[in-house]
Scaffold this motif. Structure first.
Motif, PDB file in Angstrom:
ATOM      1  N   HIS A 142      -1.525  15.330   3.587  1.00 40.57           N
ATOM      2  CA  HIS A 142      -1.573  13.820   3.049  1.00 40.57           C
ATOM      3  C   HIS A 142      -1.752  14.084   1.451  1.00 40.57           C
ATOM      4  O   HIS A 142      -1.851  12.913   0.980  1.00 40.57           O
ATOM      5  CB  HIS A 142      -2.775  13.137   3.890  1.00 40.57           C
ATOM      6  N   TRP A 143      -1.523  15.211   1.012  1.00 41.77           N
ATOM      7  CA  TRP A 143      -1.497  15.196  -0.596  1.00 41.77           C
ATOM      8  C   TRP A 143      -0.486  14.127  -1.298  1.00 41.77           C
ATOM      9  O   TRP A 143      -0.733  13.897  -2.500  1.00 41.77           O
ATOM     10  CB  TRP A 143      -1.170  16.594  -1.039  1.00 41.77           C
ATOM     11  N   GLY A 144       0.491  13.965  -0.560  1.00 40.36           N
ATOM     12  CA  GLY A 144       1.533  12.944  -1.219  1.00 40.36           C
ATOM     13  C   GLY A 144       0.904  11.546  -1.478  1.00 40.36           C
ATOM     14  O   GLY A 144       1.491  11.150  -2.392  1.00 40.36           O
ATOM     15  N   ILE A 145       0.146  11.039  -0.990  1.00 41.17           N
ATOM     16  CA  ILE A 145      -0.512   9.848  -1.007  1.00 41.17           C
ATOM     17  C   ILE A 145      -1.496   9.794  -2.671  1.00 41.17           C
ATOM     18  O   ILE A 145      -1.745   8.707  -2.887  1.00 41.17           O
ATOM     19  CB  ILE A 145      -1.306   9.280  -0.018  1.00 41.17           C
ATOM     20  N   ALA A 146      -1.799  11.285  -2.902  1.00 40.89           N
ATOM     21  CA  ALA A 146      -2.499  11.107  -4.117  1.00 40.89           C
ATOM     22  C   ALA A 146      -1.694  11.861  -5.153  1.00 40.89           C
ATOM     23  O   ALA A 146      -2.229  12.417  -6.012  1.00 40.89           O
ATOM     24  CB  ALA A 146      -3.766  11.706  -4.060  1.00 40.89           C
ATOM     25  N   ASP A 147      -0.255  11.882  -4.988  1.00 40.38           N
ATOM     26  CA  ASP A 147       0.648  12.520  -5.974  1.00 40.38           C
ATOM     27  C   ASP A 147       1.917  11.943  -6.058  1.00 40.38           C
ATOM     28  O   ASP A 147       3.042  12.607  -5.932  1.00 40.38           O
ATOM     29  CB  ASP A 147       0.598  14.141  -5.503  1.00 40.38           C
ATOM     30  N   VAL A 195       4.952  14.323   1.294  1.00 40.79           N
ATOM     31  CA  VAL A 195       5.561  14.455   0.201  1.00 40.79           C
ATOM     32  C   VAL A 195       5.377  14.216  -1.181  1.00 40.79           C
ATOM     33  O   VAL A 195       4.353  12.989  -1.406  1.00 40.79           O
ATOM     34  CB  VAL A 195       6.990  13.337   0.594  1.00 40.79           C
ATOM     35  N   ARG A 196       5.149  15.099  -2.034  1.00 44.01           N
ATOM     36  CA  ARG A 196       4.565  15.100  -3.439  1.00 44.01           C
ATOM     37  C   ARG A 196       5.804  14.613  -4.469  1.00 44.01           C
ATOM     38  O   ARG A 196       6.938  15.141  -4.366  1.00 44.01           O
ATOM     39  CB  ARG A 196       3.970  16.467  -3.722  1.00 44.01           C
ATOM     40  N   GLY A 197       5.144  13.936  -5.323  1.00 41.92           N
ATOM     41  CA  GLY A 197       6.130  13.244  -6.293  1.00 41.92           C
ATOM     42  C   GLY A 197       7.042  12.444  -5.712  1.00 41.92           C
ATOM     43  O   GLY A 197       8.100  12.042  -6.731  1.00 41.92           O
ATOM     44  N   GLY A 198       6.367  11.798  -4.759  1.00 45.20           N
ATOM     45  CA  GLY A 198       7.547  10.801  -4.395  1.00 45.20           C
ATOM     46  C   GLY A 198       7.629   9.433  -5.042  1.00 45.20           C
ATOM     47  O   GLY A 198       6.713   9.124  -6.086  1.00 45.20           O
ATOM     48  N   THR A 199       8.816   8.758  -4.818  1.00 47.56           N
ATOM     49  CA  THR A 199       8.940   7.682  -5.547  1.00 47.56           C
ATOM     50  C   THR A 199       9.185   6.342  -4.392  1.00 47.56           C
ATOM     51  O   THR A 199       9.192   6.580  -3.376  1.00 47.56           O
ATOM     52  CB  THR A 199      10.199   7.669  -6.486  1.00 47.56           C
ATOM     53  N   VAL A 200       9.322   5.256  -5.088  1.00 46.23           N
ATOM     54  CA  VAL A 200       9.488   3.828  -4.343  1.00 46.23           C
ATOM     55  C   VAL A 200      10.674   4.026  -3.422  1.00 46.23           C
ATOM     56  O   VAL A 200      11.004   3.329  -2.312  1.00 46.23           O
ATOM     57  CB  VAL A 200       9.436   2.593  -4.919  1.00 46.23           C
ATOM     58  N   GLY A 201      11.777   5.000  -3.835  1.00 44.66           N
ATOM     59  CA  GLY A 201      12.737   5.271  -2.801  1.00 44.66           C
ATOM     60  C   GLY A 201      12.675   5.953  -1.387  1.00 44.66           C
ATOM     61  O   GLY A 201      13.539   6.009  -0.467  1.00 44.66           O
ATOM     62  N   GLN A 202      11.291   6.473  -1.350  1.00 44.65           N
ATOM     63  CA  GLN A 202      10.909   7.417  -0.252  1.00 44.65           C
ATOM     64  C   GLN A 202      10.988   6.392   1.041  1.00 44.65           C
ATOM     65  O   GLN A 202      10.534   5.295   0.886  1.00 44.65           O
ATOM     66  CB  GLN A 202       9.593   7.846  -0.724  1.00 44.65           C
ATOM     67  N   SER A 215       0.811  -1.245   0.043  1.00 41.05           N
ATOM     68  CA  SER A 215      -0.148   0.045   0.133  1.00 41.05           C
ATOM     69  C   SER A 215       0.890   1.280   0.352  1.00 41.05           C
ATOM     70  O   SER A 215       2.078   1.578   0.452  1.00 41.05           O
ATOM     71  CB  SER A 215      -1.103  -0.197   1.220  1.00 41.05           C
ATOM     72  N   ILE A 216       0.463   2.170  -0.617  1.00 35.59           N
ATOM     73  CA  ILE A 216       0.861   3.472  -0.591  1.00 35.59           C
ATOM     74  C   ILE A 216       0.888   4.125   1.020  1.00 35.59           C
ATOM     75  O   ILE A 216       1.908   4.916   1.242  1.00 35.59           O
ATOM     76  CB  ILE A 216       0.441   4.461  -1.709  1.00 35.59           C
ATOM     77  N   ASN A 217       0.121   3.544   1.742  1.00 34.89           N
ATOM     78  CA  ASN A 217       0.225   4.030   3.177  1.00 34.89           C
ATOM     79  C   ASN A 217       1.477   3.426   3.811  1.00 34.89           C
ATOM     80  O   ASN A 217       1.767   3.940   4.827  1.00 34.89           O
ATOM     81  CB  ASN A 217      -0.948   3.275   3.963  1.00 34.89           C
ATOM     82  N   ALA A 218       2.473   2.838   3.169  1.00 34.31           N
ATOM     83  CA  ALA A 218       3.775   2.388   3.587  1.00 34.31           C
ATOM     84  C   ALA A 218       4.731   3.347   3.642  1.00 34.31           C
ATOM     85  O   ALA A 218       5.510   3.351   4.639  1.00 34.31           O
ATOM     86  CB  ALA A 218       4.276   1.467   2.811  1.00 34.31           C
ATOM     87  N   TYR A 219       4.560   4.650   3.173  1.00 33.02           N
ATOM     88  CA  TYR A 219       5.311   5.664   3.175  1.00 33.02           C
ATOM     89  C   TYR A 219       5.356   6.421   4.640  1.00 33.02           C
ATOM     90  O   TYR A 219       4.271   6.685   5.123  1.00 33.02           O
ATOM     91  CB  TYR A 219       5.273   6.448   1.969  1.00 33.02           C
TER      92      TYR A 219
END
Length: 338
Positions: free
Chosen positions: A278-283, A110-117, A101-105
């Protein structure tokens, strides 16, 4: 391919089963048997994963020749379940997909994040199944990811799912908007400039997961669609399913807060509306996911599927998320006099 699907009866897991069957694979679904049956054509194994060792026992007589070409695990929020599955199947699976899940971050702003976050600290125990805390859910997923990487990392695909929408969604979030816009009239929508939004149709995510298993794809990916805005997504839903007299009334966040309208989901809410924290989970930056072959249908097509499901369930039913007509009228009155 011989695919073992841990799930197969509800929403994403059922869509994965349907996609795998449509692609001609032999599918075995493992479930408790309390959420319905898997799609026609799938074999069924009954097991309660909350009982240690139950999965191995249930599969002991499974006529798979001792192994599977792919295992796809859609475990909800229990690292012990995932470890138990790995104990039973890690040495019998050529490929392993875990749906995270994206909730893992760790930082949802953080907007525009990648899986390295950076991700949350892992929760290795099973949390309260009634918990609705996204950080608890995310931490359980992180622990599950760690277990998968430790046991089958060189043949594992980890998909961090985003906002999954479409037929079969039990949250009433996206479906609220399709239902509301189809009713027409003056509809309250959040007026929050710059609010990002990303969605993924459940069918698109399911089909990509199956194709990735076919290809033996590995690594970590965010499983969500292209970056957009909340305003644009709602406009696309309105264009697809809105009644002729639909009038989108944009109400500022200040008015919504003053009227006790909740964010994201739940009673008396405007679904999908998020605080800026929480905008980062949708961006998310999903460049890598799209390059890896995730196909994305139009928001309008997803909205039509969601509306069909709403009508099957009953458009006037009690909902998990959204505003009732009376609540919406109260917000419209406050907006008109504010």
């Amino acid at each position: 391919m011989r695919i073992l699907l841990l799930g197969g009866t509800v929403f994403l897991s059922r869509a994965i089963a349907e996609a795998a069957l449509a692609a001609g694979h032999a599918v075995t679904c493992v479930s408790r048997g309390v959420s319905g049956a898997p799609p026609p054509g799938a074999a069924t194994v009954k097991a309660d994963r909350s009982e240690p060792g139950a999965l191995a026992a249930a599969l002991a007589g499974e006529p798979s020749g001792g192994g599977f070409d792919a295992v796809i695990d859609v475990a909800t929020m229990s690292a012990p379940w995932v470890r138990d599955a790995l104990d039973a199947l890690a040495d019998r699976a050529a490929h392993w997909t875990f749906v995270s899940s994206i909730n893992a971050y760790a930082d949802p702003s953080v907007r525009g994040g990648t899986v390295g976050q950076p991700t949350l600290g892992p929760l290795h125990t099973r949390p309260d199944p009634d918990s609705d805390d996204p950080e608890v859910y995310g931490a359980a997923k992180v622990a599950s990811e760690q277990a998968v990487r430790e046991r089958v990392g060189d043949r594992a695909l980890i998909v961090r799912g985003g906002l999954i929408c479409g037929a079969g969604d039990l949250s009433d979030r996206f479906g609220y908007w399709a239902n509301r816009f189809a009713r027409g009239g003056r509809a309250v929508v959040p007026d929050v400039p710059g609010h990002p939004m990303q969605i993924i149709d459940v069918r698109d995510l399911a089909e990509w997961i199956v194709r990735s298993a076919e290809a033996g794809a590995t690594g970590v990916f965010d499983g969500t669609g292209p970056r957009s805005t909340l305003a644009r997504v709602l406009e696309q839903v309105a264009d697809a399913v809105g009644a002729p007299d639909l009038d989108l009334v944009r109400v500022p966040a200040e008015t919504l807060v003053s009227e006790d309208v909740a964010i994201w989901a739940g009673p008396r809410s405007l679904p999908l509306w998020l605080p800026e924290s929480h905008w980062g989970i949708a961006d998310r930056d999903v460049t890598a996911t799209l390059a890896a072959g995730l196909g994305v249908r139009s928001v309008g097509e997803t909205a039509r599927a969601a509306l069909d499901r709403e009508r099957e369930l009953g458009v006037a039913r009690h909902r998990r998320s959204g505003l009732t007509p009376d609540e919406e009228r109260a917000v419209l009155r406050a907006h008109a006099t504010g």
